[in-house]
Design a protein around this motif. Structure first.
Motif, PDB file in Angstrom:
ATOM      1  N   MET A   1     -33.361 -37.111   5.952  1.00  0.00           N
ATOM      2  CA  MET A   1     -32.296 -37.259   6.936  1.00  0.00           C
ATOM      3  C   MET A   1     -32.189 -36.020   7.813  1.00  0.00           C
ATOM      4  O   MET A   1     -32.107 -36.112   9.038  1.00  0.00           O
ATOM      5  CB  MET A   1     -30.957 -37.502   6.231  1.00  0.00           C
ATOM      6  N   GLU A   2     -32.194 -34.839   7.177  1.00  0.00           N
ATOM      7  CA  GLU A   2     -32.038 -33.605   7.954  1.00  0.00           C
ATOM      8  C   GLU A   2     -33.171 -33.434   8.958  1.00  0.00           C
ATOM      9  O   GLU A   2     -32.953 -32.962  10.074  1.00  0.00           O
ATOM     10  CB  GLU A   2     -31.970 -32.397   7.017  1.00  0.00           C
ATOM     11  N   GLU A   3     -34.393 -33.802   8.564  1.00  0.00           N
ATOM     12  CA  GLU A   3     -35.522 -33.654   9.482  1.00  0.00           C
ATOM     13  C   GLU A   3     -35.327 -34.516  10.715  1.00  0.00           C
ATOM     14  O   GLU A   3     -35.614 -34.083  11.839  1.00  0.00           O
ATOM     15  CB  GLU A   3     -36.822 -34.043   8.782  1.00  0.00           C
ATOM     16  N   ILE A   4     -34.811 -35.727  10.549  1.00  0.00           N
ATOM     17  CA  ILE A   4     -34.633 -36.631  11.681  1.00  0.00           C
ATOM     18  C   ILE A   4     -33.528 -36.129  12.600  1.00  0.00           C
ATOM     19  O   ILE A   4     -33.712 -36.030  13.817  1.00  0.00           O
ATOM     20  CB  ILE A   4     -34.333 -38.058  11.190  1.00  0.00           C
ATOM     21  N   VAL A   5     -32.351 -35.793  12.065  1.00  0.00           N
ATOM     22  CA  VAL A   5     -31.237 -35.415  12.921  1.00  0.00           C
ATOM     23  C   VAL A   5     -31.425 -34.022  13.523  1.00  0.00           C
ATOM     24  O   VAL A   5     -30.764 -33.683  14.508  1.00  0.00           O
ATOM     25  CB  VAL A   5     -29.885 -35.511  12.176  1.00  0.00           C
ATOM     26  N   ALA A   6     -32.320 -33.230  12.949  1.00  0.00           N
ATOM     27  CA  ALA A   6     -32.585 -31.914  13.525  1.00  0.00           C
ATOM     28  C   ALA A   6     -33.452 -31.989  14.782  1.00  0.00           C
ATOM     29  O   ALA A   6     -33.498 -31.048  15.569  1.00  0.00           O
ATOM     30  CB  ALA A   6     -33.267 -31.016  12.489  1.00  0.00           C
ATOM     31  N   LEU A   7     -34.135 -33.108  14.976  1.00  0.00           N
ATOM     32  CA  LEU A   7     -35.008 -33.239  16.131  1.00  0.00           C
ATOM     33  C   LEU A   7     -34.218 -33.263  17.433  1.00  0.00           C
ATOM     34  O   LEU A   7     -33.135 -33.844  17.498  1.00  0.00           O
ATOM     35  CB  LEU A   7     -35.835 -34.525  16.031  1.00  0.00           C
ATOM     36  N   GLY A   8     -34.776 -32.667  18.471  1.00  0.00           N
ATOM     37  CA  GLY A   8     -34.213 -32.832  19.800  1.00  0.00           C
ATOM     38  C   GLY A   8     -34.444 -34.244  20.292  1.00  0.00           C
ATOM     39  O   GLY A   8     -35.236 -35.010  19.719  1.00  0.00           O
ATOM     40  N   ALA A   9     -33.762 -34.599  21.370  1.00  0.00           N
ATOM     41  CA  ALA A   9     -33.827 -35.977  21.856  1.00  0.00           C
ATOM     42  C   ALA A   9     -35.227 -36.359  22.321  1.00  0.00           C
ATOM     43  O   ALA A   9     -35.714 -37.455  22.020  1.00  0.00           O
ATOM     44  CB  ALA A   9     -32.824 -36.170  22.990  1.00  0.00           C
ATOM     45  N   VAL A  10     -35.889 -35.486  23.066  1.00  0.00           N
ATOM     46  CA  VAL A  10     -37.228 -35.807  23.564  1.00  0.00           C
ATOM     47  C   VAL A  10     -38.209 -35.926  22.399  1.00  0.00           C
ATOM     48  O   VAL A  10     -39.036 -36.849  22.351  1.00  0.00           O
ATOM     49  CB  VAL A  10     -37.689 -34.760  24.588  1.00  0.00           C
ATOM     50  N   ALA A  11     -38.124 -35.003  21.437  1.00  0.00           N
ATOM     51  CA  ALA A  11     -39.014 -35.059  20.274  1.00  0.00           C
ATOM     52  C   ALA A  11     -38.774 -36.326  19.462  1.00  0.00           C
ATOM     53  O   ALA A  11     -39.728 -36.969  18.999  1.00  0.00           O
ATOM     54  CB  ALA A  11     -38.813 -33.821  19.404  1.00  0.00           C
ATOM     55  N   LEU A  12     -37.519 -36.705  19.295  1.00  0.00           N
ATOM     56  CA  LEU A  12     -37.193 -37.934  18.566  1.00  0.00           C
ATOM     57  C   LEU A  12     -37.736 -39.151  19.296  1.00  0.00           C
ATOM     58  O   LEU A  12     -38.333 -40.053  18.691  1.00  0.00           O
ATOM     59  CB  LEU A  12     -35.681 -38.045  18.401  1.00  0.00           C
ATOM     60  N   SER A  13     -37.576 -39.161  20.600  1.00  0.00           N
ATOM     61  CA  SER A  13     -38.089 -40.269  21.414  1.00  0.00           C
ATOM     62  C   SER A  13     -39.601 -40.399  21.274  1.00  0.00           C
ATOM     63  O   SER A  13     -40.132 -41.515  21.136  1.00  0.00           O
ATOM     64  CB  SER A  13     -37.709 -40.038  22.871  1.00  0.00           C
ATOM     65  N   ASP A  14     -40.281 -39.255  21.304  1.00  0.00           N
ATOM     66  CA  ASP A  14     -41.747 -39.283  21.185  1.00  0.00           C
ATOM     67  C   ASP A  14     -42.184 -39.862  19.843  1.00  0.00           C
ATOM     68  O   ASP A  14     -43.167 -40.613  19.771  1.00  0.00           O
ATOM     69  CB  ASP A  14     -42.315 -37.872  21.362  1.00  0.00           C
ATOM     70  N   ARG A  15     -41.461 -39.534  18.786  1.00  0.00           N
ATOM     71  CA  ARG A  15     -41.838 -40.037  17.459  1.00  0.00           C
ATOM     72  C   ARG A  15     -41.598 -41.539  17.342  1.00  0.00           C
ATOM     73  O   ARG A  15     -42.378 -42.250  16.716  1.00  0.00           O
ATOM     74  CB  ARG A  15     -41.069 -39.283  16.372  1.00  0.00           C
ATOM     75  N   ILE A  16     -40.519 -42.011  17.945  1.00  0.00           N
ATOM     76  CA  ILE A  16     -40.278 -43.457  17.932  1.00  0.00           C
ATOM     77  C   ILE A  16     -41.352 -44.176  18.728  1.00  0.00           C
ATOM     78  O   ILE A  16     -41.901 -45.195  18.290  1.00  0.00           O
ATOM     79  CB  ILE A  16     -38.870 -43.769  18.485  1.00  0.00           C
ATOM     80  N   ALA A  17     -41.678 -43.650  19.902  1.00  0.00           N
ATOM     81  CA  ALA A  17     -42.689 -44.286  20.750  1.00  0.00           C
ATOM     82  C   ALA A  17     -44.050 -44.320  20.066  1.00  0.00           C
ATOM     83  O   ALA A  17     -44.818 -45.279  20.226  1.00  0.00           O
ATOM     84  CB  ALA A  17     -42.778 -43.556  22.089  1.00  0.00           C
ATOM     85  N   ALA A  18     -44.355 -43.274  19.283  1.00  0.00           N
ATOM     86  CA  ALA A  18     -45.636 -43.205  18.578  1.00  0.00           C
ATOM     87  C   ALA A  18     -45.619 -43.980  17.270  1.00  0.00           C
ATOM     88  O   ALA A  18     -46.632 -43.999  16.557  1.00  0.00           O
ATOM     89  CB  ALA A  18     -45.992 -41.743  18.318  1.00  0.00           C
ATOM     90  N   ARG A  19     -44.500 -44.581  16.947  1.00  0.00           N
ATOM     91  CA  ARG A  19     -44.307 -45.342  15.700  1.00  0.00           C
ATOM     92  C   ARG A  19     -44.406 -44.451  14.460  1.00  0.00           C
ATOM     93  O   ARG A  19     -44.685 -44.917  13.353  1.00  0.00           O
ATOM     94  CB  ARG A  19     -45.302 -46.512  15.593  1.00  0.00           C
ATOM     95  N   ALA A  20     -44.137 -43.146  14.660  1.00  0.00           N
ATOM     96  CA  ALA A  20     -44.095 -42.232  13.520  1.00  0.00           C
ATOM     97  C   ALA A  20     -42.761 -42.337  12.788  1.00  0.00           C
ATOM     98  O   ALA A  20     -42.650 -41.926  11.625  1.00  0.00           O
ATOM     99  CB  ALA A  20     -44.318 -40.792  13.983  1.00  0.00           C
ATOM    100  N   LEU A  21     -41.744 -42.833  13.483  1.00  0.00           N
ATOM    101  CA  LEU A  21     -40.453 -43.131  12.891  1.00  0.00           C
ATOM    102  C   LEU A  21     -40.035 -44.515  13.359  1.00  0.00           C
ATOM    103  O   LEU A  21     -40.275 -44.884  14.514  1.00  0.00           O
ATOM    104  CB  LEU A  21     -39.385 -42.121  13.330  1.00  0.00           C
ATOM    105  N   THR A  22     -39.394 -45.270  12.481  1.00  0.00           N
ATOM    106  CA  THR A  22     -38.849 -46.547  12.914  1.00  0.00           C
ATOM    107  C   THR A  22     -37.427 -46.336  13.433  1.00  0.00           C
ATOM    108  O   THR A  22     -36.741 -45.372  13.054  1.00  0.00           O
ATOM    109  CB  THR A  22     -38.811 -47.572  11.776  1.00  0.00           C
ATOM    110  N   CYS A  23     -36.980 -47.226  14.279  1.00  0.00           N
ATOM    111  CA  CYS A  23     -35.611 -47.152  14.788  1.00  0.00           C
ATOM    112  C   CYS A  23     -34.604 -47.304  13.648  1.00  0.00           C
ATOM    113  O   CYS A  23     -33.536 -46.672  13.656  1.00  0.00           O
ATOM    114  CB  CYS A  23     -35.384 -48.216  15.854  1.00  0.00           C
ATOM    115  N   ARG A  24     -34.947 -48.107  12.660  1.00  0.00           N
ATOM    116  CA  ARG A  24     -34.045 -48.260  11.512  1.00  0.00           C
ATOM    117  C   ARG A  24     -33.928 -46.952  10.739  1.00  0.00           C
ATOM    118  O   ARG A  24     -32.821 -46.576  10.318  1.00  0.00           O
ATOM    119  CB  ARG A  24     -34.531 -49.384  10.595  1.00  0.00           C
ATOM    120  N   GLU A  25     -35.040 -46.260  10.523  1.00  0.00           N
ATOM    121  CA  GLU A  25     -34.990 -44.979   9.829  1.00  0.00           C
ATOM    122  C   GLU A  25     -34.100 -43.993  10.591  1.00  0.00           C
ATOM    123  O   GLU A  25     -33.302 -43.258   9.984  1.00  0.00           O
ATOM    124  CB  GLU A  25     -36.393 -44.396   9.687  1.00  0.00           C
TER     125      GLU A  25
END
Length: 478
Positions: free
Chosen positions: A1-25
């Motif tokens: 959880m901490e790793e996900i919420v610590a991400l900046g918005a652009v970094a989080l967006s990039d991970r979702i777009a790359a399917r490295a994180l799911t939107c549900r996660e």
């Protein structure tokens, strides 16, 4: 959880777009973090049910599986300031008179954020009707500072700034009439940007040719995150005839540039006119030193106008604006007694104005714009503190005095921000540092009208020189 919420918005967006994180996660992590942290600070209100939000995240994942990507906010949780209409979600304006009010449609900014993929998880707290730079109201209570929960968050975008600093949001929206994107950003050590007049249009609006003292805009923990959200919020709309027609994509993609030789005019306390709490100017001068390390030339300057004229002009136009919105509530004896005293004060003064009073104030506003335009013939950017005091006790509605000088209104302690608001020019709060008690302060960087990109470029360069300030995080972990 901490790793996900610590991400900046652009970094989080990039991970979702790359399917490295799911939107549900992502949604599950944010909801768990909000539930753990928000009770400490009361930044997010009207939280929507977890099952509804997780279903929305699942739908975003299903879209990605089908090759549908709505935009950089795809699947990213957002909470909208409780002054902006959100379809199907309460918009209370922090007032008991609006509890249970659920808009049928989104405001333009919210619609644009949703179109880019955002999932609205709730609202961020604000003072009643956004009046005052201290976020408290009788509906939800007070929002507490991210760094010291006994202090104010600032306002009126206080909930947004604290939610951002406490990692309950990766990026945040807000609005700014009298420093409401700048003051809470300063008190919570994040970036807050008031864009140029017309950059972020508001629609639908009953007053499309209104004075527009206020505007919506972004906050971020980095300039890149802030600029990316601004690029979503900005852009022309036919319902807003004064909106700027520039391509908003440039706001997020054109942040590089050489800052060597840029001329910064330091207004400071306006030759003693603005009372400042001890330590404010010293912290801001640390930020000026950082600007010098990236090649800027900083010189003291004073605009060629009596600042008292600006204050009188500001009060007239603000009275008029508030009365225009809230006078019907004041006229009804059933609702007048439920308005905060500051709202009644604004309305009553507004109702006493004549058309000529308002005309004269607009003439004064135009004079100020021309004075400021002349300042920008000498300087590229002007600098001034983002507040005149550090964050104060959360139970104090507003400071009664600053440096021994009494405050004669509930908002006089934020007089430092009215220059940019009156002129409709872009102004960003950059984190300046902390005083000996650990209270954060910010510096406003103000540019010419429509020079939003130039201001963002300078802020991005400053950010690289301010890592010791920006890496000083609040206790945001659960």
């Amino acid at each position: 959880m901490e790793e996900i919420v610590a991400l900046g918005a652009v970094a989080l967006s990039d991970r979702i777009a790359a399917r490295a994180l799911t939107c549900r996660e992502v949604m599950a992590a944010y909801l768990a973090h909000i539930d753990a942290v928000n009770p400490r600070v009361n930044a997010i209100v009207s939280r929507q049910p977890a099952d509804v939000l997780l279903d929305a995240a699942d739908a975003c994942d299903q879209e990605l599986a089908r090759g549908i990507y709505r935009g950089w906010l795809h699947g990213i949780p957002q909470a909208i300031k409780d002054l902006s209409p959100t379809a199907g979600i309460p918009t209370t304006f922090g007032s008991p008179l609006c509890v249970g009010q659920i808009p049928a449609a989104d405001g333009l900014m919210v619609a644009r954020m949703k179109a880019a993929g955002a999932i609205v998880v709730g609202k961020t707290n604000t003072p009643e009707f956004g009046l005052g730079s201290q976020t408290y109201n009788p509906v939800f209570g007070a929002t507490r500072n991210a760094y010291d929960h006994g202090l104010t968050s600032g306002g009126s975008s206080g909930g947004a700034a604290v939610a951002l600093a406490m990692r309950m949001l990766p990026v945040a929206d807000g609005s700014d009439m009298m420093g409401s994107l700048r003051n809470p950003a300063a008190f919570n050590n994040v970036f807050g940007f008031r864009p140029s007049f017309g950059r972020v249009p508001q629609a639908p609006s009953p007053d499309v040719f209104g004075q527009q003292l206020g505007t919506e805009g972004p906050m971020g923990r980095s300039v890149a995150d802030l600029a990316r959200l601004l690029s979503t919020q900005a852009g022309p709309d036919t319902r807003a005839p004064l909106s700027i027609a520039d391509d908003p994509a440039r706001l997020a993609t054109d942040l590089g540039g050489d800052t060597r030789g840029l001329r910064i005019g330091w207004i400071g306390d306006w030759q003693g006119y603005l009372p400042m709490e001890d330590g404010v100017l010293n912290v801001c001068k640390q930020a000026l030193n950082r600007l010098e390390t990236i090649g800027c030339v900083v010189e003291p300057m004073t605009p060629d106008i009596d600042p008292g004229r600006l204050w009188r002009c500001w009060n007239t136009l603000r009275h008029w604006a508030v009365a225009g919105k809230l006078a019907p509530l004041h006229a009804d004896s059933n609702t007048r007694g439920r308005l905060k005293p500051e709202a009644c004060w604004e309305i009553e003064h507004g109702l006493a104005l004549s058309a000529l009073d308002i005309h004269a104030a607009n003439v004064e506003r135009s004079v100020w714009y021309q004075v400021l335009r002349q300042c920008f013939e000498r300087f590229d950017v002007l600098a001034i503190p983002s507040a005149q005091v550090f964050a104060f006790d959360v139970d104090t509605h507003w400071p009664a005095e600053i440096a021994g000088r009494p405050m004669d209104t509930y908002h006089r302690w934020m007089e430092v921000v009215i220059g940019a608001s009156l002129a409709g020019v872009p102004a960003i709060n950059v984190p300046a540092g902390f005083d000996a008690r650990g209270r954060a302060m910010g510096l406003q960087l103000i540019g010419p009208h429509q020079a939003d990109i130039a201001v963002l470029r300078l802020a991005a360069a400053y950010e690289q020189a301010a890592t010791e300030v920006l890496t000083r995080e609040p206790a945001w972990r659960a």
